[in-house]
Design a protein around this motif. Sequence first.
Motif, PDB file in Angstrom:
ATOM      1  N   VAL A 104       0.916  -1.156  -0.072  1.00  0.00           N
ATOM      2  CA  VAL A 104       0.075  -0.181   0.126  1.00  0.00           C
ATOM      3  C   VAL A 104       0.936   1.389  -0.176  1.00  0.00           C
ATOM      4  O   VAL A 104       1.958   1.255   0.868  1.00  0.00           O
ATOM      5  CB  VAL A 104      -0.674  -0.042   1.138  1.00  0.00           C
ATOM      6  CG1 VAL A 104      -1.854   1.310   1.271  1.00  0.00           C
ATOM      7  CG2 VAL A 104      -1.696  -1.193   1.414  1.00  0.00           C
ATOM      8  N   TRP A 105       0.577   2.164  -0.957  1.00  0.00           N
ATOM      9  CA  TRP A 105       1.334   3.413  -1.048  1.00  0.00           C
ATOM     10  C   TRP A 105       0.576   4.500  -0.447  1.00  0.00           C
ATOM     11  O   TRP A 105      -0.510   4.636  -0.351  1.00  0.00           O
ATOM     12  CB  TRP A 105       1.618   3.695  -2.566  1.00  0.00           C
ATOM     13  CG  TRP A 105       2.880   2.895  -3.098  1.00  0.00           C
ATOM     14  CD1 TRP A 105       4.081   3.492  -3.078  1.00  0.00           C
ATOM     15  CD2 TRP A 105       2.766   1.718  -3.700  1.00  0.00           C
ATOM     16  NE1 TRP A 105       4.988   2.664  -3.849  1.00  0.00           N
ATOM     17  CE2 TRP A 105       4.093   1.477  -3.905  1.00  0.00           C
ATOM     18  CE3 TRP A 105       1.874   0.604  -3.918  1.00  0.00           C
ATOM     19  CZ2 TRP A 105       4.610   0.250  -4.474  1.00  0.00           C
ATOM     20  CZ3 TRP A 105       2.329  -0.690  -4.568  1.00  0.00           C
ATOM     21  CH2 TRP A 105       3.515  -0.591  -4.696  1.00  0.00           C
ATOM     22  N   ARG A 106       1.425   5.570   0.277  1.00  0.00           N
ATOM     23  CA  ARG A 106       0.830   6.668   1.034  1.00  0.00           C
ATOM     24  C   ARG A 106       1.860   7.740   0.532  1.00  0.00           C
ATOM     25  O   ARG A 106       2.888   7.525   0.319  1.00  0.00           O
ATOM     26  CB  ARG A 106       0.551   6.388   2.392  1.00  0.00           C
ATOM     27  CG  ARG A 106       1.858   6.040   3.026  1.00  0.00           C
ATOM     28  CD  ARG A 106       1.596   5.863   4.485  1.00  0.00           C
ATOM     29  NE  ARG A 106       2.908   5.269   5.112  1.00  0.00           N
ATOM     30  CZ  ARG A 106       3.881   5.976   5.477  1.00  0.00           C
ATOM     31  NH1 ARG A 106       3.835   7.410   5.639  1.00  0.00           N
ATOM     32  NH2 ARG A 106       4.954   5.212   6.159  1.00  0.00           N
ATOM     33  N   PRO A 107       0.977   9.020   0.437  1.00  0.00           N
ATOM     34  CA  PRO A 107       2.037  10.187   0.251  1.00  0.00           C
ATOM     35  C   PRO A 107       2.725  10.666   1.504  1.00  0.00           C
ATOM     36  O   PRO A 107       2.327  10.236   2.549  1.00  0.00           O
ATOM     37  CB  PRO A 107       0.862  11.450  -0.108  1.00  0.00           C
ATOM     38  CG  PRO A 107      -0.345  10.792   0.690  1.00  0.00           C
ATOM     39  CD  PRO A 107      -0.403   9.119   0.540  1.00  0.00           C
ATOM     40  N   LEU A 108       3.848  11.139   1.254  1.00  0.00           N
ATOM     41  CA  LEU A 108       4.662  11.474   2.340  1.00  0.00           C
ATOM     42  C   LEU A 108       4.606  13.152   2.753  1.00  0.00           C
ATOM     43  O   LEU A 108       5.017  13.641   3.763  1.00  0.00           O
ATOM     44  CB  LEU A 108       6.383  11.414   2.235  1.00  0.00           C
ATOM     45  CG  LEU A 108       6.529   9.726   2.143  1.00  0.00           C
ATOM     46  CD1 LEU A 108       7.863   9.681   1.763  1.00  0.00           C
ATOM     47  CD2 LEU A 108       6.434   9.292   3.605  1.00  0.00           C
TER      48      LEU A 108
END
Length: 139
Positions: free
Chosen positions: A76-80
């Motif tokens: 799962v990708w999430r913004p930094l």
Amino acid sequence: MASLPDFRPKQLSLGPLEFEILNLIWDLGTATVKQVHEQILTNPDRELAYTSVTTVLNRLTKKGWLACDKQNRSFVWRPLVSRAQANSLWAYDQLQQFLAVGNPDTVAAFADHLDQASVEQLEEIADKIRAARKAREDQ
């Protein structure tokens, strides 16, 4: 407007597909490759391989825009950084490039061609800069 974040991606420049996918991640909050791929394919005229989405997500991770977490058996990708923080970073970068011209006459020449709304906006910016500096001095 968001202030400059403490964290800064390693590379600010993004290609069109990277920017599109980053916007999707911002809209979704977090996403798997499958979710991003499905969002892109909602446009019936659009074709993009699943593996291409994976490649772009990995590239955005290497550039420092996204983090990838393993949840169960999927990634799962999430913004930094938030969209607002990214806009602040891009604006700051553009301003630095503009000021890097280094010649005050060149920079001032642009001011001669600004409309009244732009002049008022610059004056408002200058007022905010003065207030921020005064607040730092008062601490």
